[in-house]
Design an enzyme around this catalytic site. Structure first.
Site, PDB file in Angstrom:
ATOM      1  N   ARG A   1       0.819  -1.225   0.000  1.00 49.73           N
ATOM      2  CA  ARG A   1       0.000   0.000   0.000  1.00 49.73           C
ATOM      3  C   ARG A   1       0.849   1.271   0.000  1.00 49.73           C
ATOM      4  O   ARG A   1       0.337   2.370  -0.211  1.00 49.73           O
ATOM      5  CB  ARG A   1      -0.986  -0.027   1.186  1.00 49.73           C
TER       6      ARG A   1
ATOM      7  N   ASP B   1      -7.106  14.306 -17.706  1.00 52.94           N
ATOM      8  CA  ASP B   1      -7.366  12.874 -17.834  1.00 52.94           C
ATOM      9  C   ASP B   1      -7.146  12.519 -19.298  1.00 52.94           C
ATOM     10  O   ASP B   1      -7.924  12.890 -20.173  1.00 52.94           O
ATOM     11  CB  ASP B   1      -8.797  12.552 -17.398  1.00 52.94           C
TER      12      ASP B   1
HETATM   13  C1  LIG Z   1     -12.585   4.289 -17.397  1.00 59.40           C
HETATM   14  C2  LIG Z   1     -12.251   5.703 -17.188  1.00 59.40           C
HETATM   15  C3  LIG Z   1     -11.975   6.209 -15.906  1.00 59.40           C
HETATM   16  C4  LIG Z   1     -12.090   5.343 -14.662  1.00 59.40           C
HETATM   17  O1  LIG Z   1     -11.130   4.341 -14.668  1.00 59.40           O
HETATM   18  P1  LIG Z   1     -11.293   2.936 -13.861  1.00 59.40           P
HETATM   19  O2  LIG Z   1      -9.982   2.260 -14.121  1.00 59.40           O
HETATM   20  O3  LIG Z   1     -12.476   2.227 -14.426  1.00 59.40           O
HETATM   21  O4  LIG Z   1     -11.483   3.290 -12.420  1.00 59.40           O
HETATM   22  C5  LIG Z   1     -11.621   7.546 -15.799  1.00 59.40           C
HETATM   23  N1  LIG Z   1     -11.551   8.355 -16.885  1.00 59.40           N
HETATM   24  C6  LIG Z   1     -11.810   7.904 -18.126  1.00 59.40           C
HETATM   25  C7  LIG Z   1     -11.710   8.835 -19.283  1.00 59.40           C
HETATM   26  C8  LIG Z   1     -12.167   6.567 -18.320  1.00 59.40           C
HETATM   27  O5  LIG Z   1     -12.443   6.126 -19.563  1.00 59.40           O
END
Ligand SMILES: *Cc1c(COP(=O)(O)O)cnc(C)c1O
Length: 385
Positions: free
Chosen positions: A52, A178
């Site tokens: 962790r 993101d």
């Molecule tokens: C799938 C996704 C997430 C979340 O990711 P997980 O691994 O499912 O927790 C966040 N942002 C985008 C753009 C995604 O496609």
């Protein structure tokens, strides 16, 4: 975890980046160390290793590698994309702070910001990123960060980072991106002024639909803050998930390039079909962000969407006839997948609300895999008939 000069190409780094020198007798494939804890020296707290804490062999090598791929000082691997987003933002924001977030974000991120953060005293304003000067107009003295996602799910819009990073630098805000849909092969946001890059590594980075993880990249002191959040909120990944991620990443570059090529061919083919009203793919010259995409991206990606002329009914029939495409959520892997936002990410909205967002009934999101493009096209052609 510190930044090394990237003197290798991206594909080489995805295979070797951050690895220690090896000697005769060492395994070629990196070993999985499936141990939670490690023996400790007596009489000192130094060198305490625990899964962790993000400091075990499978995590440290991977973290160096991901930092190199994104051009960041450091990175941290977490248990999921949502775990990465939550810890990344908790490391930036305190109660009383204000966050400006793009309205075009993943459903889970939307809930995290508007349901969870708001309850913890962090104010969030959702901004239409396509409105001119939208960010500047909603700036407050408590604003600490801007959060965007690009390319956008599921419309494949591509945001122009230039005016946003100009603003965050001028005012001293953190710009968080993101970048899940692009992967570092197609887009490296730090090169365009981002401070923090987030990935759901469950998608392109792993690429095989078989492990879940998330990544945060940024400066060394910031990643230490994110690490602290991961440790106390418990968002750490299991060693086996990291081993699968490392294995998947070795083919990241060839997979994503193949997906770029496949998607471009499929988008062009779909654009000529009368059963398809509209194709959303930033590589097509009639896409509203084609020029922005050319400036921001090294490849147009493996994600696209189509709108069937026959609407929701036609979508039902089409999905039932597909053989190669699997009807499943998630994206970015070697298998081609299709999903319908009206039943998944945008199920909470009415048909009219979705239409206003550019997601009318009959809208299908395609995650293009690495199968032969001719076979994928034949699958779509048969299902359209
Ligand atoms: C799938 C996704 C997430 C979340 O990711 P997980 O691994 O499912 O927790 C966040 N942002 C985008 C753009 C995604 O496609």
């Amino acid at each position: 975890m510190s930044k090394k000069k990237a003197h290798h190409g991206l594909s080489t780094m995805a295979i070797h980046g951050g690895a220690d020198p090896r000697k005769a007798g060492d395994p070629v494939a990196p070993p999985l160390v499936q141990s939670v804890n490690y023996l400790q020296e007596i009489g000192t707290g130094a060198g305490l290793k625990y899964t962790r804490y993000g400091n075990t062999p499978n995590s440290e090598r991977l973290q160096r590698r991901l930092a190199l791929l994104e051009g960041a000082e450091a990175s941290l691997v977490l248990g999921s994309g949502m775990g990465a987003t939550a810890c990344a933002m908790l490391a930036l924001l305190r109660p009383g702070d204000h966050l400006l977030a793009s309205a075009y974000i993943y459903g889970g991120t939307f809930k995290l910001f508007t349901e969870e953060f708001v309850r913890h005293g962090i104010d969030v304003t959702l901004v239409d990123p396509l409105e001119p000067r939208a960010w500047r107009k909603r700036l407050r003295k408590e604003t600490r960060a801007i959060f965007i996602e690009s390319p956008v799910n599921p419309t494949c819009r591509v945001l122009d980072m230039r005016p946003i990073s100009y603003l965050t630098k001028e005012v001293g805000l953190a710009l968080v991106v993101d970048s899940t849909f692009a992967s570092p092969v197609n887009f490296r946001p730090i090169e365009h002024g981002a401070d923090v890059v987030i990935h759901s590594a469950t998608k392109y980075l792993n690429g095989h639909h078989d492990s879940m993880a998330g990544v945060v990249c940024g400066t060394e002191p910031y990643i230490q803050e994110v690490l602290h959040k991961m440790m106390v909120w418990g968002q750490a990944p299991d060693p086996f998930a990291m081993w699968l991620l490392e294995r998947g990443m070795k083919t990241l570059d060839v997979r994503v390039r193949r997906q770029n090529d496949n998607a471009m061919r499929i988008a062009n083919w779909c654009a000529d079909r009368k059963e398809i009203k509209r194709v959303h793919y930033p590589g097509l010259s009639d896409h509203p962000d084609h020029e922005v995409a050319r400036a921001m991206l090294d490849g147009f990606g493996g994600m696209m969407a189509i709108e069937l002329t026959g609407g929701g009914k036609a979508a039902d029939k089409f999905l039932r006839r597909l053989k190669l495409f699997q009807h499943a959520p998630s994206l970015g892997g070697v298998d081609s997948l299709v999903c319908e936002p009206r039943y998944t990410s945008h199920a909470a909205m009415t048909s009219e609300e979705r239409t206003r967002l550019g997601i009318p009934d009959g809208f299908l999101r395609l995650s293009i895999g690495i199968e032969d493009a001719d076979d994928i096209i034949a699958d779509i052609e048969l299902a359209l008939k």
